[in-house]
Design a protein around this motif. Structure first.
Motif, PDB file in Angstrom:
ATOM      1  N   ALA A  41       0.858  -1.187   0.000  1.00  0.00           N
ATOM      2  CA  ALA A  41       0.000   0.000   0.000  1.00  0.00           C
ATOM      3  C   ALA A  41       0.895   1.238   0.000  1.00  0.00           C
ATOM      4  O   ALA A  41       2.052   1.175   0.429  1.00  0.00           O
ATOM      5  CB  ALA A  41      -0.890   0.005   1.242  1.00  0.00           C
ATOM      6  N   PRO A  42       0.398   2.371  -0.473  1.00  0.00           N
ATOM      7  CA  PRO A  42       1.182   3.607  -0.370  1.00  0.00           C
ATOM      8  C   PRO A  42       1.315   4.021   1.091  1.00  0.00           C
ATOM      9  O   PRO A  42       0.542   3.586   1.949  1.00  0.00           O
ATOM     10  CB  PRO A  42       0.345   4.607  -1.163  1.00  0.00           C
ATOM     11  N   GLN A  43       2.296   4.866   1.387  1.00  0.00           N
ATOM     12  CA  GLN A  43       2.465   5.361   2.749  1.00  0.00           C
ATOM     13  C   GLN A  43       1.322   6.290   3.135  1.00  0.00           C
ATOM     14  O   GLN A  43       0.854   6.279   4.268  1.00  0.00           O
ATOM     15  CB  GLN A  43       3.799   6.106   2.871  1.00  0.00           C
ATOM     16  N   LYS A  44       0.883   7.097   2.172  1.00  0.00           N
ATOM     17  CA  LYS A  44      -0.199   8.044   2.420  1.00  0.00           C
ATOM     18  C   LYS A  44      -1.229   7.957   1.301  1.00  0.00           C
ATOM     19  O   LYS A  44      -0.895   7.661   0.150  1.00  0.00           O
ATOM     20  CB  LYS A  44       0.344   9.475   2.510  1.00  0.00           C
ATOM     21  N   ARG A  45      -2.483   8.232   1.652  1.00  0.00           N
ATOM     22  CA  ARG A  45      -3.573   8.138   0.684  1.00  0.00           C
ATOM     23  C   ARG A  45      -3.352   9.039  -0.521  1.00  0.00           C
ATOM     24  O   ARG A  45      -3.666   8.675  -1.661  1.00  0.00           O
ATOM     25  CB  ARG A  45      -4.893   8.506   1.375  1.00  0.00           C
ATOM     26  N   LYS A  46      -2.792  10.222  -0.304  1.00  0.00           N
ATOM     27  CA  LYS A  46      -2.630  11.198  -1.378  1.00  0.00           C
ATOM     28  C   LYS A  46      -1.703  10.706  -2.492  1.00  0.00           C
ATOM     29  O   LYS A  46      -1.729  11.243  -3.601  1.00  0.00           O
ATOM     30  CB  LYS A  46      -2.115  12.523  -0.826  1.00  0.00           C
ATOM     31  N   GLU A  47      -0.898   9.674  -2.197  1.00  0.00           N
ATOM     32  CA  GLU A  47       0.039   9.167  -3.199  1.00  0.00           C
ATOM     33  C   GLU A  47      -0.662   8.531  -4.393  1.00  0.00           C
ATOM     34  O   GLU A  47      -0.061   8.382  -5.455  1.00  0.00           O
ATOM     35  CB  GLU A  47       0.998   8.164  -2.560  1.00  0.00           C
ATOM     36  N   VAL A  48      -1.920   8.125  -4.234  1.00  0.00           N
ATOM     37  CA  VAL A  48      -2.641   7.501  -5.350  1.00  0.00           C
ATOM     38  C   VAL A  48      -3.590   8.479  -6.033  1.00  0.00           C
ATOM     39  O   VAL A  48      -4.224   8.119  -7.038  1.00  0.00           O
ATOM     40  CB  VAL A  48      -3.428   6.246  -4.908  1.00  0.00           C
ATOM     41  N   CYS A  49      -3.728   9.684  -5.514  1.00  0.00           N
ATOM     42  CA  CYS A  49      -4.704  10.625  -6.075  1.00  0.00           C
ATOM     43  C   CYS A  49      -4.388  10.958  -7.529  1.00  0.00           C
ATOM     44  O   CYS A  49      -3.228  11.100  -7.922  1.00  0.00           O
ATOM     45  CB  CYS A  49      -4.750  11.902  -5.236  1.00  0.00           C
ATOM     46  N   GLY A  50      -5.451  11.083  -8.326  1.00  0.00           N
ATOM     47  CA  GLY A  50      -5.308  11.363  -9.745  1.00  0.00           C
ATOM     48  C   GLY A  50      -6.179  10.427 -10.556  1.00  0.00           C
ATOM     49  O   GLY A  50      -6.948   9.624 -10.015  1.00  0.00           O
TER      50      GLY A  50
END
Length: 219
Positions: free
Chosen positions: A60-69
Motif C-alpha cells: 500500500a502507499p504510505q499516504k492516501r494522497k500518493e494515489v490521487c489522480g
C-alpha cells in the motif's frame, strides 16, 4: 555449502517482477527501463493465480494522497469463463449507458469515481482519431486499511454509501496496491494493481484482478 535458494513463487513471467533480498525473501522488483505499455502487456499475459501472487507482493502507499489522480484501467485474466463474465459486468452492467469501463479517479478528499468511455458522445474529428470522451459514474470512498484477502495493507474502495438499498453494486469493494510508484518523469506513469469483488459473488475469495495506469497531465 551454498545457501538454499527460495522456491520460485510462480511462472517465469511472474518471476520477471521479483528478486531475492539478502534475507532470502522474494520481493517485488521492476525493471526501471520498462514502459507502462510493456508492463500492462505482461500483466495481460499472466494467469489469475500469478496476478494474485503479484498483488500479495505489492505494498500500500504510505499516504492516501500518493494515489490521487486519474488512471486508465484494464481488466486482467480471471480464468476463461470468469474473464468474460467480469468484462460483461464491468462494461455492460456497471457502465449502463456510459460505455466501457475506462479506469478510476481518486480525489484529494478521499472520494473517487469510476471512468467510462462514453457511448453518447461522438469521437472528436481532427484527423487524429481522438478517443471517446470520458464520463464518471459510481463513486466510492477510499482509505488505507488492512487487506481483506492478503497480509498487510491496501487502499480499500467502498461503494456502499453511494448506492441505493437494492443496488447490486452496494456490496462492491476493491483493493489496490502500488505496482510502480508515481514519478515526475513524463514517460514513467504510476501503476496500481487491484482486485475487485462483490459480496453476493464470493467477496474477495472470488475477486477480479485489474490494473490502473496513471494519466499524466499535460505539462
Amino acid at each position: 555449502p551454498l545457501p538454499k535458494s527460495p522456491s520460485p513463487i510462480g511462472s517465469p513471467l511472474l518471476q520477471k517482477y521479483t528478486r531475492v533480498d539478502p534475507h532470502e525473501n522474494v520481493i517485488l522488483s521492476i525493471d526501471e527501463s520498462m514502459t507502462s505499455k510493456e508492463i500492462v502487456e505482461d500483466l495481460n499475459r499472466m494467469k489469475r493465480g500469478d496476478l494474485l501472487k503479484l498483488f500479495a507482493l505489492c505494498n500500500a502507499p504510505q499516504k492516501r494522497k500518493e494515489v490521487c489522480g486519474s488512471y486508465d484501467g484494464t481488466l486482467l485474466n480471471n480464468n476463461i469463463v470468469l474473464t468474460a463474465v467480469s468484462g460483461f459486468i464491468s462494461n455492460n452492467l456497471f457502465g449502463r449507458n456510459h460505455g466501457l469501463w475506462n479506469g478510476k479517479t481518486f480525489g484529494w478528499n478521499g472520494i473517487g469515481v469510476n471512468r467510462f468511455s462514453s457511448t453518447r458522445q461522438p469521437k472528436k474529428v481532427d484527423g487524429n482519431n481522438e478517443p471517446l470522451a470520458v464520463e464518471n459514474e459510481h463513486h466510492f470512498d477510499f482509505k488505507i486499511s488492512p487487506s481483506e484477502r492478503f497480509k498487510g495493507k491496501a487502499v480499500s474502495l467502498n461503494y456502499e454509501k453511494y448506492q441505493p438499498m437494492l443496488s447490486p453494486w452496494k456490496s462492491m469493494k476493491d483493493e489496490v496496491r502500488v505496482l510502480r510508484r508515481k514519478s515526475k518523469r513524463r514517460s514513467k506513469e504510476g501503476i496500481l494493481l487491484g482486485i475487485g469483488s462483490m459480496g453476493w459473488s464470493g467477496s474477495f475469495w472470488n475477486c477480479t484482478p485489474f490494473c490502473l495506469v496513471e494519466v499524466k497531465k499535460d505539462m
